[in-house]
Scaffold this motif. Sequence first.
Motif, PDB file in Angstrom:
ATOM      1  N   PRO A 299       0.820  -1.228   0.000  1.00 44.06           N
ATOM      2  CA  PRO A 299       0.000   0.000   0.000  1.00 44.06           C
ATOM      3  C   PRO A 299       0.851   1.274   0.000  1.00 44.06           C
ATOM      4  O   PRO A 299       0.366   2.358  -0.300  1.00 44.06           O
ATOM      5  CB  PRO A 299      -0.811  -0.113   1.297  1.00 44.06           C
ATOM      6  N   LYS A 300       2.166   1.152   0.324  1.00 51.05           N
ATOM      7  CA  LYS A 300       3.023   2.350   0.382  1.00 51.05           C
ATOM      8  C   LYS A 300       3.569   2.665  -1.019  1.00 51.05           C
ATOM      9  O   LYS A 300       4.240   1.821  -1.633  1.00 51.05           O
ATOM     10  CB  LYS A 300       4.202   2.117   1.330  1.00 51.05           C
ATOM     11  N   ALA A 301       3.340   3.891  -1.484  1.00 49.80           N
ATOM     12  CA  ALA A 301       3.778   4.269  -2.832  1.00 49.80           C
ATOM     13  C   ALA A 301       5.305   4.199  -2.963  1.00 49.80           C
ATOM     14  O   ALA A 301       5.835   3.786  -3.995  1.00 49.80           O
ATOM     15  CB  ALA A 301       3.290   5.668  -3.166  1.00 49.80           C
ATOM     16  N   ALA A 302       6.022   4.585  -1.896  1.00 48.11           N
ATOM     17  CA  ALA A 302       7.497   4.597  -1.963  1.00 48.11           C
ATOM     18  C   ALA A 302       8.035   3.194  -2.210  1.00 48.11           C
ATOM     19  O   ALA A 302       8.973   3.000  -2.995  1.00 48.11           O
ATOM     20  CB  ALA A 302       8.077   5.159  -0.679  1.00 48.11           C
ATOM     21  N   LEU A 303       7.419   2.203  -1.550  1.00 47.69           N
ATOM     22  CA  LEU A 303       7.878   0.812  -1.734  1.00 47.69           C
ATOM     23  C   LEU A 303       7.558   0.315  -3.137  1.00 47.69           C
ATOM     24  O   LEU A 303       8.353  -0.373  -3.770  1.00 47.69           O
ATOM     25  CB  LEU A 303       7.209  -0.100  -0.705  1.00 47.69           C
ATOM     26  N   ARG A 304       6.354   0.659  -3.618  1.00 48.96           N
ATOM     27  CA  ARG A 304       5.981   0.230  -4.985  1.00 48.96           C
ATOM     28  C   ARG A 304       6.955   0.833  -5.990  1.00 48.96           C
ATOM     29  O   ARG A 304       7.435   0.169  -6.897  1.00 48.96           O
ATOM     30  CB  ARG A 304       4.548   0.681  -5.323  1.00 48.96           C
ATOM     31  N   TYR A 305       7.267   2.145  -5.792  1.00 45.70           N
ATOM     32  CA  TYR A 305       8.189   2.826  -6.721  1.00 45.70           C
ATOM     33  C   TYR A 305       9.572   2.165  -6.685  1.00 45.70           C
ATOM     34  O   TYR A 305      10.170   1.882  -7.722  1.00 45.70           O
ATOM     35  CB  TYR A 305       8.293   4.308  -6.341  1.00 45.70           C
ATOM     36  N   ALA A 306      10.062   1.897  -5.457  1.00 45.60           N
ATOM     37  CA  ALA A 306      11.399   1.287  -5.320  1.00 45.60           C
ATOM     38  C   ALA A 306      11.431  -0.067  -6.014  1.00 45.60           C
ATOM     39  O   ALA A 306      12.386  -0.396  -6.736  1.00 45.60           O
ATOM     40  CB  ALA A 306      11.738   1.131  -3.844  1.00 45.60           C
ATOM     41  N   ALA A 307      10.367  -0.859  -5.820  1.00 48.15           N
ATOM     42  CA  ALA A 307      10.326  -2.210  -6.402  1.00 48.15           C
ATOM     43  C   ALA A 307      10.326  -2.138  -7.922  1.00 48.15           C
ATOM     44  O   ALA A 307      11.103  -2.829  -8.594  1.00 48.15           O
ATOM     45  CB  ALA A 307       9.092  -2.934  -5.903  1.00 48.15           C
ATOM     46  N   VAL A 308       9.465  -1.283  -8.470  1.00 48.48           N
ATOM     47  CA  VAL A 308       9.354  -1.207  -9.943  1.00 48.48           C
ATOM     48  C   VAL A 308      10.647  -0.688 -10.538  1.00 48.48           C
ATOM     49  O   VAL A 308      11.120  -1.176 -11.562  1.00 48.48           O
ATOM     50  CB  VAL A 308       8.176  -0.286 -10.347  1.00 48.48           C
ATOM     51  N   ARG A 309      11.245   0.314  -9.878  1.00 42.13           N
ATOM     52  CA  ARG A 309      12.470   0.908 -10.424  1.00 42.13           C
ATOM     53  C   ARG A 309      13.597  -0.133 -10.450  1.00 42.13           C
ATOM     54  O   ARG A 309      14.377  -0.214 -11.389  1.00 42.13           O
ATOM     55  CB  ARG A 309      12.867   2.092  -9.560  1.00 42.13           C
ATOM     56  N   THR A 310      13.661  -0.943  -9.386  1.00 42.11           N
ATOM     57  CA  THR A 310      14.717  -1.959  -9.322  1.00 42.11           C
ATOM     58  C   THR A 310      14.445  -3.076 -10.331  1.00 42.11           C
ATOM     59  O   THR A 310      15.363  -3.540 -11.006  1.00 42.11           O
ATOM     60  CB  THR A 310      14.816  -2.518  -7.887  1.00 42.11           C
ATOM     61  N   ASN A 331      -0.841  -4.708 -13.146  1.00 41.32           N
ATOM     62  CA  ASN A 331      -1.768  -4.036 -12.209  1.00 41.32           C
ATOM     63  C   ASN A 331      -1.301  -2.622 -11.895  1.00 41.32           C
ATOM     64  O   ASN A 331      -2.098  -1.756 -11.564  1.00 41.32           O
ATOM     65  CB  ASN A 331      -1.859  -4.830 -10.897  1.00 41.32           C
ATOM     66  N   LEU A 332       0.039  -2.402 -11.972  1.00 39.35           N
ATOM     67  CA  LEU A 332       0.587  -1.076 -11.636  1.00 39.35           C
ATOM     68  C   LEU A 332       0.433  -0.066 -12.763  1.00 39.35           C
ATOM     69  O   LEU A 332       0.670   1.118 -12.569  1.00 39.35           O
ATOM     70  CB  LEU A 332       2.066  -1.198 -11.250  1.00 39.35           C
ATOM     71  N   ILE A 333       0.055  -0.535 -13.960  1.00 41.41           N
ATOM     72  CA  ILE A 333      -0.089   0.401 -15.089  1.00 41.41           C
ATOM     73  C   ILE A 333      -1.166   1.435 -14.771  1.00 41.41           C
ATOM     74  O   ILE A 333      -1.087   2.580 -15.207  1.00 41.41           O
ATOM     75  CB  ILE A 333      -0.432  -0.361 -16.398  1.00 41.41           C
ATOM     76  N   THR A 334      -2.155   1.020 -13.982  1.00 38.81           N
ATOM     77  CA  THR A 334      -3.242   1.958 -13.657  1.00 38.81           C
ATOM     78  C   THR A 334      -3.005   2.644 -12.312  1.00 38.81           C
ATOM     79  O   THR A 334      -3.921   3.240 -11.750  1.00 38.81           O
ATOM     80  CB  THR A 334      -4.576   1.185 -13.611  1.00 38.81           C
ATOM     81  N   ASP A 335      -1.782   2.545 -11.765  1.00 43.39           N
ATOM     82  CA  ASP A 335      -1.461   3.151 -10.466  1.00 43.39           C
ATOM     83  C   ASP A 335      -1.686   4.665 -10.529  1.00 43.39           C
ATOM     84  O   ASP A 335      -1.410   5.311 -11.542  1.00 43.39           O
ATOM     85  CB  ASP A 335       0.011   2.868 -10.126  1.00 43.39           C
ATOM     86  N   SER A 336      -2.210   5.224  -9.409  1.00 43.69           N
ATOM     87  CA  SER A 336      -2.493   6.666  -9.407  1.00 43.69           C
ATOM     88  C   SER A 336      -1.210   7.482  -9.511  1.00 43.69           C
ATOM     89  O   SER A 336      -1.218   8.618  -9.980  1.00 43.69           O
ATOM     90  CB  SER A 336      -3.236   7.038  -8.124  1.00 43.69           C
ATOM     91  N   SER A 366      -2.781   5.529 -23.920  1.00 44.14           N
ATOM     92  CA  SER A 366      -3.905   6.064 -23.142  1.00 44.14           C
ATOM     93  C   SER A 366      -3.430   7.073 -22.100  1.00 44.14           C
ATOM     94  O   SER A 366      -4.163   7.960 -21.713  1.00 44.14           O
ATOM     95  CB  SER A 366      -4.649   4.919 -22.460  1.00 44.14           C
ATOM     96  N   PHE A 367      -2.175   6.948 -21.619  1.00 43.75           N
ATOM     97  CA  PHE A 367      -1.765   7.893 -20.556  1.00 43.75           C
ATOM     98  C   PHE A 367      -0.496   8.671 -20.863  1.00 43.75           C
ATOM     99  O   PHE A 367      -0.038   9.460 -20.059  1.00 43.75           O
ATOM    100  CB  PHE A 367      -1.621   7.170 -19.202  1.00 43.75           C
ATOM    101  N   VAL A 368       0.091   8.465 -22.065  1.00 48.47           N
ATOM    102  CA  VAL A 368       1.395   9.103 -22.321  1.00 48.47           C
ATOM    103  C   VAL A 368       1.316  10.625 -22.272  1.00 48.47           C
ATOM    104  O   VAL A 368       2.274  11.298 -21.903  1.00 48.47           O
ATOM    105  CB  VAL A 368       1.969   8.607 -23.674  1.00 48.47           C
ATOM    106  N   SER A 369       0.129  11.183 -22.580  1.00 44.12           N
ATOM    107  CA  SER A 369       0.016  12.654 -22.591  1.00 44.12           C
ATOM    108  C   SER A 369       0.004  13.223 -21.174  1.00 44.12           C
ATOM    109  O   SER A 369       0.230  14.412 -20.965  1.00 44.12           O
ATOM    110  CB  SER A 369      -1.246  13.063 -23.327  1.00 44.12           C
ATOM    111  N   GLU A 370      -0.244  12.354 -20.153  1.00 44.00           N
ATOM    112  CA  GLU A 370      -0.373  12.873 -18.782  1.00 44.00           C
ATOM    113  C   GLU A 370       0.941  12.895 -18.007  1.00 44.00           C
ATOM    114  O   GLU A 370       1.004  13.443 -16.922  1.00 44.00           O
ATOM    115  CB  GLU A 370      -1.368  11.992 -17.997  1.00 44.00           C
ATOM    116  N   ILE A 371       1.991  12.250 -18.540  1.00 41.43           N
ATOM    117  CA  ILE A 371       3.223  12.154 -17.739  1.00 41.43           C
ATOM    118  C   ILE A 371       4.236  13.221 -18.160  1.00 41.43           C
ATOM    119  O   ILE A 371       4.117  13.801 -19.231  1.00 41.43           O
ATOM    120  CB  ILE A 371       3.867  10.740 -17.841  1.00 41.43           C
ATOM    121  N   SER A 372       5.224  13.420 -17.303  1.00 37.34           N
ATOM    122  CA  SER A 372       6.212  14.483 -17.579  1.00 37.34           C
ATOM    123  C   SER A 372       7.176  14.032 -18.678  1.00 37.34           C
ATOM    124  O   SER A 372       7.337  12.837 -18.940  1.00 37.34           O
ATOM    125  CB  SER A 372       7.003  14.793 -16.310  1.00 37.34           C
TER     126      SER A 372
END
Length: 873
Positions: A299-310, A331-336, A366-372
């Motif tokens: 449920p922690k965003a920081a952990l999800r980010y760390a896992a995906v990045r690694t 499942n993470l493709i639709t992450d907020s 579907s989401f490429v226009s929303e990211i930096s």
Amino acid sequence: MIKKFDKKDEESGSGSNPFQHLEKSAVLQEARIFNETPINPRRCLHILTKIIYLLNQGEHFGTIEATEAFFAMTRLFQSNDQTLRRMCYLTIKEMANISEDVIIVTSSLTKDMTGKDDVYRGPAIRALCRITDTTMLQAIERYMKQAIVDKVPSVSSSALVSSLHMVKMSYDVVKRWVNEAQEAASSDNIMVQYHALGLLYHLRKNDRLAVTKMLNKFTKSGLKSPFAYCMLIRIASKLLDETEGGQDSPLFNFIESCLRNKNEMVVYEAASAIVHMPNCTARELAPAVSVLQLFCSSPKAALRYAAVRTLNKVAMKHPSAVTACNLDLENLITDSNRSIATLAITTLLKTGSESSVDRLMKQISSFVSEISDEFKVVVVQAISALCQKYPRKHSVMMNFLSNMLRDDGGFEYKRAIVDCIISIIEENPESKETGLAHLCEFIEDCEHTVLATKILHLLGKEGPRTPQPSKYIRFIFNRVVLESEAVRAAAVSALAKFGAQNDDLLPSVLVLMQRCMMDSDDEVRDRATFYMNVLQQKQKALNAAYIFNGLSVSIPGLEKSLHQYTLEPSEKPFDMKSVPLATTPITEQKTEIAPMATSKLPEKLAPSRQDIYQEQLAAIPEFQGLGPLFKSSEPVQLTEAETEYVVRCVKHTFTRHMVFQFDCTNTLNDQLLQKVLVQMEPSEAYEVMHYVPAPSLPYSQPGSCYTLVRLPDDDPTAVSCTFSCTMKYLVRDCDPNTGEPDDDGYDDEYVLEDLEVTVADHIQKVLKPNFGAAWEEVGDEFEKEETFALASVRTLDEAVGNIISFLGMQPCERSDKVPENKNSHVLFLAGVFRGGHDTLVRARLALADGVTMQVTVRSDEETVVDIILASVG
């Protein structure tokens, strides 16, 4: 009336900083309040804050004014206000290096450090250690030892961190505090334990055995602090890397056991350490990947980010290991959190199968226009990697990239897409026309000069060889009419290539060139006039030399040679052969771009490795008459990595000589080497002319000695030679601690490995963008052809790699890439033989039982052709 504070003001930052317009002189004037009695703590606090703010903003305080302010501040120790006292400690730390006589506050700080008030003790220790020098350290040593084992955690931590800072200043004194640090390492406080471990490691980090013992002790006894565990994992993985220990090492077992720790931080650190091990196998990775997989659903965003990045990093080297996590990643493709979603999709792109490419592309769009932009670049890089993996999917990728090109975005993002399209065009010949069409459409509305010139260069290179070259002329000429000077000049160069390649387009191109000769910019006019005159001659050799294949010289080298020529007036015309060649071929930039901010300033051309060597050698009197440096080889190791002396050699080739530069390092701290030279015994008719010794080699300070060798004049085909090398020197024993050598020494020698000189050392790589034109330009006057059977080689890829490394020439027109499932291949190689002789090789390879190779060599000098054929044979 108080001004109403607006939210907009806060965002613009105009009213949010009360210290914005501070004047140093005004603040120092205010500091006189420190001398007033009674002391006003609030006002004094405010002034100290201003002083610290100015210091941190980089404001320069002169020694006198800093000392005056410092002495005034020392009076504030009379106040018992807690906040003011702690602010004084901060100011002392900041002014320690710029004010004189700071030692005056030592007694006040020592009193606070040993006093009853715990709030003061920690900060007082930190301030005291900042102002203490080596001579005074002995005086406070007793207090420091007591503080390290103090019951109050803040005091103990302060003492440990301060000791760590003082290791740099006086290692030997701090080393005596090891027992206290050991005691602190068994503290129940997590920060004290972490800081104690840090100090123990820094005291022992140069002694591998001591570090190993420390690791064994702590891994067996266990630790309470998760921070200390993270540090132990880092130390263990560093040690594993240095000793090249594998899966069966106890250190690896410790790291793996940390994956079962109850603290998430420790678990992630262990997983990250395993993932980053250089030679990690899929079996070793499995436990780390399964832990990261669990983190993906945290449920922690920081952990999800760390896992995906690694996992994203793992996917670069071991995509198959991450395949098990594909469901969690989807499942993470639709992450907020968009950063997590982007990393999830790029990881899937690296691990996905060919069948899932279309589905993933739909999800990205579907989401490429929303990211930096920064993450868009990451997506483009993942697509680029996917194109190389599944070349058949290039049409899907190309459509997606062309849609992205039309979207809004910054320079880095657009550059990544253009580079990706260019790499697809180069990898897949059938995608060339669609790719060029998308790029033509992009330059119609492109505000980035760099990208427009890059695309025009590509159009000039690839466009003339397409089935319908005429359709690109309109896009190129539009640039001449509508764009800035740099783009117009690039368009003129591209047009010239169309005229030179296609005879039926030549009349139209000449008409357009005539129009360009009326341009307002002199560079555009000069180019147009030059190309116009070359094209009107209708000679293939001229087209090849001046339009298709430009100069292959080093630009800083050319500048230097021309400058030298203007300083010494001469009747002789300037000789292009006196200019060193460009060492790295100017190839198209690959898509490995780090997302970074680009500066708008033009970059200064950095001197190449060869230009630096040229200057170093020219400074040695014995080498001044050798002429320009032709080539410098990569360093060759002549000793094992762990031996007492480490020697590597760089071979410098000149027209008639070779200079061998031996970079030597003495790894024995009880020896000083003097008059170091490497004696060489050649196997062929090479003649050793001169030795330039290294005057002295102290412990671990590299030095260079040189050997000058003349190439045989009577037998120009003798290009290969083996030298047996012996290092000779005078040894003087010395004290390992002080480095003081004995008065007398003795001669000694050390046998090095043999050094090979091969044909590749006499040839410099040169890229010919249009090999066919260069082949015609050199002509067939000295053309020779021979057929060879390569019995030991089993594949075309292996044969191509062997020929390129053996001859040391530059593969042209991407001929170093062998298409899949082909039994035959043609390899084009270009180079310049020493003395400035252009040399081209065409090797036709056929695969049967072994590989059969027909080699055709062309050069402007017959000897060179014979040398290459003889060396291949």
